[in-house]
Design a protein around this motif. Sequence first.
Motif, short mmCIF file in Angstrom:
data_model
loop_
_atom_site.label_atom_id
_atom_site.label_comp_id
_atom_site.label_asym_id
_atom_site.label_seq_id
_atom_site.Cartn_x
_atom_site.Cartn_y
_atom_site.Cartn_z
N TYR A 29 -3.78 12.67 6.51
CA TYR A 29 -3.53 14.02 6.25
C TYR A 29 -4.51 14.53 4.53
O TYR A 29 -4.86 15.64 4.70
CB TYR A 29 -2.31 14.17 6.56
N LEU A 30 -3.82 13.71 4.13
CA LEU A 30 -4.30 14.00 2.44
C LEU A 30 -6.46 14.16 2.35
O LEU A 30 -7.04 15.20 1.82
CB LEU A 30 -4.33 12.68 1.70
N THR B 290 2.99 2.36 -2.26
CA THR B 290 2.08 3.49 -1.38
C THR B 290 2.08 4.79 -0.66
O THR B 290 1.72 6.02 -0.80
CB THR B 290 0.84 2.66 -0.82
N MET B 291 3.21 4.31 -0.39
CA MET B 291 3.84 5.29 0.62
C MET B 291 4.97 6.18 -0.49
O MET B 291 4.38 7.70 0.20
CB MET B 291 5.06 4.63 1.63
N THR C 61 2.22 5.64 6.49
CA THR C 61 1.28 6.07 5.82
C THR C 61 -0.55 6.05 5.59
O THR C 61 -0.95 7.24 4.87
CB THR C 61 0.73 4.89 4.06
N ALA C 62 -1.05 5.29 6.24
CA ALA C 62 -1.93 5.66 6.71
C ALA C 62 -2.02 7.38 6.84
O ALA C 62 -3.05 8.01 7.20
CB ALA C 62 -2.96 4.55 7.95
N SER D 224 -10.88 5.48 0.20
CA SER D 224 -10.86 4.29 -0.75
C SER D 224 -9.14 3.69 -0.36
O SER D 224 -9.48 2.09 -0.33
CB SER D 224 -11.59 4.58 -2.06
N ILE D 225 -8.09 3.74 -0.76
CA ILE D 225 -6.80 3.28 -0.70
C ILE D 225 -6.67 2.39 0.81
O ILE D 225 -6.87 2.38 1.05
CB ILE D 225 -5.86 4.81 -1.07
N MET D 226 -7.32 3.79 1.79
CA MET D 226 -7.09 2.90 3.41
C MET D 226 -7.97 1.84 3.31
O MET D 226 -8.12 0.59 3.62
CB MET D 226 -7.24 3.96 3.88
#
Length: 462
Positions: free
Chosen positions: A101-102, A26-27, A95-96, A61-63
Amino acid sequence: MALISLGMYLAKSMWAVSYAIASFVTMVLTWVAISGAATRYRKVNWILCALSIQLSELPVSIMCMDACFYTWLNVTGTFQESLLVRFFYYTNLITAIGLLYLFKRAFEVQELGQKFLDQLFKGSKDWIELPGLTSLRFWQQLLNPFQWPRDCTIYENIPYWTQEEQLNAQTSDGWKSVLDMALDIYQPCSVQAGDDRPVLFYMHGGGWTMGSKKLVGPLLQEMISYDWIVVSVDYRLGAKAGYPTQLIDCKRALRWVKDEIRIFGGNPENIVVAGDAAGGHMACLLASTTNLPEYQPGFEDVDTTVHGVLGLSPVVNLVDLENYSNHDCRTRFIKDVARREGSAESAENLKFLTEHSPRFRLKEPSIPHMMIHGDIDTLVPVQHTRDFVNHFRNTCTSTPIAYLEVPGGHHCFHLISSPRSWYIAIAAAQWLNYHFDGINNIDSKPDKRRQEIHEIVEWGWD
């Protein structure tokens, strides 16, 4: 008892290793999603794009998924017992930050879309405000990754071949190839036969060798909500003859639509062609090869005029003499798509690439175009679309062209339901409505047109 303890230890170890792998991947993908990093290998870029686009468009959703995973490790006691999990926990915190930021970059597209709409409707009462964080639509629609067209009737797998074309395709490429020559029609529930609504004729992407008409994104759903008739087209992907079989198939589908679309409430004199990537390439070519006999074998006299073009991450330059692509796109197209002999650098093949590059077919008069491209597309260079737009404005001076370069947009980002893709879908829908909605046959009343509609038949058979 010892076996139970061993089993529990192994289970926790498995979860710890899974968490570590997921955290690292994920990172890496978050970094790729932010930077748009690319390699010189198309297949590697394709894989990285397919994975990183999930993080780019669905960071929230990923978080949430990561939070659920982390909670499960706490419940099972794995977090407290594993140094590996604790180490990668801090990796996930980094990563969070990247995922947040995304999300911020995706939300910035609201400003881009709003400026575009303000300019489009300047001095008009049809001004529209894009939904924000305080809007119910934002949370119901823009953050829901599971979207499917609603309030419409779907007519699936309608063949568009004639008897002779069907027999030729079956003989050369098999029955599976014949099944690819079909289209789906999305008819809004409020539309009846003879209503003469605008038609969006959509061709999917996939590098001319893969993909499906079932890949419908937010744009198609948005157009259905405005009572547009949406036609989603499949074409042969593995024909032995290679390209331009795909382009000719799309012209065959257009021929069918012009003949039959009134049955579904569409106007054959108001068709906008659209597509993503390879589909965007063919949308541009449908506009620039209108009624050319060499691309209409067996139906040379059929009018294949279209009235507008919408390209999403479109391929507009197959020659790529500037080498903007990170991979050898010329050789790939000549060998794998067109299946032609000789080097891609040969004079004959360069001429072929030029003839099938929308960038080099522009001429006056033209029809309205809208081009949309992400600024970190690693598969189709955004610079090609920039050059196309500039050349269009210099060449087709009397025809409007709109261009939206989307910050943080990867290749075909618009296929995933996300804030970025919905903002762009709303902006594109408003452009389409502004230029093409309301164009009807004013010489006859709707009731009369409905009476004149014939029933659909086994089309093209003697």
